[in-house]
Design an enzyme around this catalytic site. Structure first.
Site, PDB file in Angstrom:
ATOM      1  N   THR A 356       0.972  -1.248   0.001  1.00 54.95           N
ATOM      2  CA  THR A 356       0.059  -0.024   0.089  1.00 54.95           C
ATOM      3  C   THR A 356       0.892   1.377   0.113  1.00 54.95           C
ATOM      4  O   THR A 356       2.102   1.164   0.094  1.00 54.95           O
ATOM      5  CB  THR A 356      -0.711   0.024   1.212  1.00 54.95           C
ATOM      6  OG1 THR A 356      -0.072   0.163   2.341  1.00 54.95           O
ATOM      7  CG2 THR A 356      -1.366  -1.302   1.169  1.00 54.95           C
ATOM      8  N   CYS A 357       0.309   2.465  -0.179  1.00 54.49           N
ATOM      9  CA  CYS A 357       0.728   3.888  -0.239  1.00 54.49           C
ATOM     10  C   CYS A 357       1.207   4.209   1.081  1.00 54.49           C
ATOM     11  O   CYS A 357       1.681   5.339   1.358  1.00 54.49           O
ATOM     12  CB  CYS A 357      -0.098   4.770  -1.011  1.00 54.49           C
ATOM     13  SG  CYS A 357      -0.300   4.289  -2.579  1.00 54.49           S
ATOM     14  N   ASP A 358       0.844   3.615   2.413  1.00 51.79           N
ATOM     15  CA  ASP A 358       0.910   4.085   3.555  1.00 51.79           C
ATOM     16  C   ASP A 358       2.462   3.590   4.255  1.00 51.79           C
ATOM     17  O   ASP A 358       3.007   2.464   4.062  1.00 51.79           O
ATOM     18  CB  ASP A 358      -0.043   3.457   4.627  1.00 51.79           C
ATOM     19  CG  ASP A 358      -0.199   4.076   6.084  1.00 51.79           C
ATOM     20  OD1 ASP A 358       0.804   5.009   6.281  1.00 51.79           O
ATOM     21  OD2 ASP A 358      -0.985   3.896   6.731  1.00 51.79           O
ATOM     22  N   GLY A 359       3.140   4.883   4.581  1.00 51.60           N
ATOM     23  CA  GLY A 359       4.660   4.382   5.260  1.00 51.60           C
ATOM     24  C   GLY A 359       4.463   3.546   6.362  1.00 51.60           C
ATOM     25  O   GLY A 359       5.668   3.167   6.790  1.00 51.60           O
ATOM     26  N   ASN A 395      -6.609   0.353  -0.368  1.00 53.42           N
ATOM     27  CA  ASN A 395      -5.852   0.955  -1.854  1.00 53.42           C
ATOM     28  C   ASN A 395      -6.355  -0.143  -2.956  1.00 53.42           C
ATOM     29  O   ASN A 395      -5.639  -0.242  -3.914  1.00 53.42           O
ATOM     30  CB  ASN A 395      -4.371   0.706  -1.594  1.00 53.42           C
ATOM     31  CG  ASN A 395      -3.734   2.073  -1.306  1.00 53.42           C
ATOM     32  OD1 ASN A 395      -2.491   1.839  -1.029  1.00 53.42           O
ATOM     33  ND2 ASN A 395      -4.460   3.078  -1.483  1.00 53.42           N
TER      34      ASN A 395
END
Length: 456
Positions: A356-359, A395
Site C-alpha cells: 500500500t501507499c502508507d508508510g 488501496n
C-alpha cells in the site's frame, strides 16, 4: 458424516504432507503466469489434530470456536464436522456459521454489548445463549429477546495476557449480585457464568482464580432462585509450539480447578472459546517480492566488514492485509526464504514493506537476508490467528486466497471421530479406537459429559 465439509472443499494429500509441499506446487504453478499473488495454505489436518488434543487435555470441556480469530469457511466447516460449537460476536458471524448448517443450539453469542437489531436477529434465528455484563444489556435483551438464555460475564485478572479484554468487558464481582437481582426482576433467564483471561495468556493461575470467582457467582445466583448449569471458561490458549506456555500446562491447572469448584456431580456443563489455539499453526502465507530498493550507506574503517548497503523489499501482502496481526495481535512473523541460498551469499540488512501507499505498512525492519530479486517468494508460518479475519481491501488490494489441504489419515480420523459422536447419542460411554496411526492418542473416549447435542 454430518456433511458440513466435503472432499471437494480441500486438497486430499498423502501422509507425510507438509504445508510447504503444497506451497511449492502452487508457487511453481503461479510462477508460470504474471499474477504471482500472495496466498495461504491451510492444513486442516492440523486443526483436526488440535481438536483431538483439546479433547484429550480437557475432557470435560466442549470447545466453542471463536470465529473472530479466523472466519475462513474451511475452518468453520471442519470444526462443525468435528462437533464443535461456535462463539460468535456479531450477526455476520452467526450468519456464516448457520449458512454452513450449524444448529443455533451450538452457538453462543458471546458479545456482552450488542446492537439491538442484532439481538433481534439472534432471536429470530434461534440463537438463545448470549453474554451480558451490565444493566443496559439486560434491559435490551428483556425487550428484544425474551427467550434468551443469558450468561453473566465476569472480569478477570488478565495482566499476563498479550491482549487484555477485561478493560472492556466483564462485571466485577461486587456488581454481580445487583445484576442477578435485576435479571430476576426482568424475568430474564441466567443460565451461567463466563470469563476470558485475555488472548495469549501466559499465566495459567489466572484460570484458577477466575473459576473460583465463577463459583461465587453461582452461589449468588442460587439466592435468587437461579439454578445455573453452564460455565464458559473463555479462551486465551496458545496455538503454536514456541509459546511461552504449552496448552497442556494450562489444562493441567484448569482440570483440578474444575474438579474442585465444579465437580461432575454438580451437573454443570463446561465450554471454552478457543480461537488461536485451533488455527495459528495451521496457516502458512507465501508472498512475492514485487519491488526492491537499495539504500547506500557510508562505511567507516571499523565497519569495513559490514555491507555498505541495505535493501528495502516490497511484497504483495502487508499490514492492511494479512499482516495486520503486527498491529492488533502483537505478532512478530519471521520470513523464510523459498529458495535456499548458497553458503557464500552475503547477507544484507533488509526491511520488508507491504504494497500500500502508507508508510506505516512495514512488515519487518532490519532482518538479515541474502539479496532477493523481484519475483522471489518469502514464506511465513503460524499465520492463522487474527490475520485473515482483520484484513482489508485498502488501496484496492484484495485479501490473499486460502488453499486448503487435508492429509488422508486426518480425513479418516474425522470420519472415525464423527462415528463416535453419533454413537454418543445412543450410549453413555463409547470408546472409539483411532487406528489410523496418525492421531495423538491410542483411543478417544466419548462420554455423556458434553455430547454435541447436549445444549438445548
Amino acid at each position: 458424516m454430518q456433511g458440513y465439509i466435503q472432499e471437494s472443499d480441500f486438497n486430499l494429500v498423502e501422509e507425510g504432507f507438509l504445508a510447504r509441499d503444497l506451497m511449492e506446487e502452487i508457487i511453481n504453478e503461479v510462477s508460470q503466469t504474471e499474477d504471482r499473488d500472495a496466498f495461504f495454505v491451510a492444513d486442516l489436518g492440523d486443526v483436526v489434530r488440535k481438536h483431538l488434543r483439546f479433547l484429550k487435555a480437557l475432557p470435560r470441556v466442549k470447545p466453542f470456536y471463536a470465529v473472530k480469530c479466523n472466519s475462513s469457511k474451511g475452518v468453520v466447516k471442519i470444526l462443525a464436522e468435528l462437533g464443535a460449537g461456535f462463539d460468535c460476536a456479531s450477526k455476520t458471524e452467526i450468519e456464516l456459521v448457520q449458512d454452513v448448517g450449524v444448529a443455533p443450539e451450538r452457538i453462543i453469542y458471546a458479545n456482552p454489548c450488542k446492537q439491538i437489531s442484532q439481538i433481534k436477529y439472534a432471536a429470530k434465528n434461534g440463537v438463545q445463549m448470549m453474554t451480558f455484563d451490565n444493566e443496559v444489556e439486560l434491559s435490551k435483551v428483556s425487550r428484544s429477546h425474551p427467550n434468551a438464555r443469558m450468561v453473566l460475564r465476569i472480569a478477570t485478572d488478565d495482566s499476563k495476557s498479550s491482549a487484555r479484554l477485561s478493560v472492556k468487558f466483564g462485571a466485577p464481582l461486587k456488581s454481580c449480585r445487583r445484576l442477578l437481582e435485576m435479571a430476576k426482576n426482568l424475568s430474564v433467564d441466567v443460565i451461567g457464568v463466563s470469563f476470558h483471561v485475555g488472548s495469549g495468556c501466559t499465566d495459567s493461575k489466572a484460570y484458577t482464580q477466575a473459576i473460583s470467582d465463577a463459583r461465587l457467582v453461582f452461589e449468588m445466583a442460587s439466592e435468587f432462585g437461579y439454578k445455573m448449569w453452564l460455565l464458559d471458561i473463555g479462551g486465551g490458549f496458545p496455538g503454536t509450539e514456541d509459546s511461552k506456555i504449552r496448552f497442556e500446562e494450562i489444562a493441567g491447572v484448569i482440570n483440578p480447578a474444575l474438579d474442585m469448584y465444579f465437580p461432575e456431580s454438580s451437573d454443570v456443563q463446561i465450554i471454552a472459546e478457543p480461537g488461536r489455539y485451533y488455527v495459528a499453526s495451521a496457516f502458512s502465507l507465501a508472498v512475492n517480492v514485487i519491488a526492491k530498493k537499495e539504500v547506500e550507506h557510508s562505511v567507516s574503517d571499523d565497519e569495513e566488514n559490514e555491507s555498505s548497503k541495505s535493501i528495502m523489499y516490497y511484497v504483495n501482502d502487508g499490514v492492511y492485509g494479512s499482516f495486520n496481526c503486527l498491529v492488533f495481535d502483537h505478532a512478530h512473523p519471521k520470513p523464510i526464504l523459498h529458495k535456499k541460498p548458497s553458503p557464500d551469499q552475503p547477507l544484507y540488512t533488509s526491511s520488508l514493506w507491504g504494497p500500500t501507499c502508507d508508510g506505516l505498512d512495514q512488515i519487518a525492519e532490519r532482518v538479515q537476508l541474502p539479496e532477493l530479486h523481484v519475483g522471489d517468494w518469502l514464506l511465513f508460518e503460524n499465520m492463522g490467528a487474527y490475520t485473515i479475519a482483520a484484513s482489508s481491501n485498502f488501496n484496492g488490494f484484495q485479501q490473499s486466497p486460502v488453499h486448503y489441504a487435508m492429509p488422508r489419515a486426518a480425513w479418516k480420523a474425522v470420519q472415525l471421530l464423527q462415528r463416535g459422536l453419533q454413537q454418543t447419542e445412543e450410549k453413555e460411554n463409547v470408546c472409539t479406537p483411532m487406528s489410523c496411526g496418525w492421531e495423538i492418542s491410542d483411543s478417544l473416549c466419548f462420554t455423556r459429559t458434553f455430547a454435541a447435542t447436549s445444549i438445548i
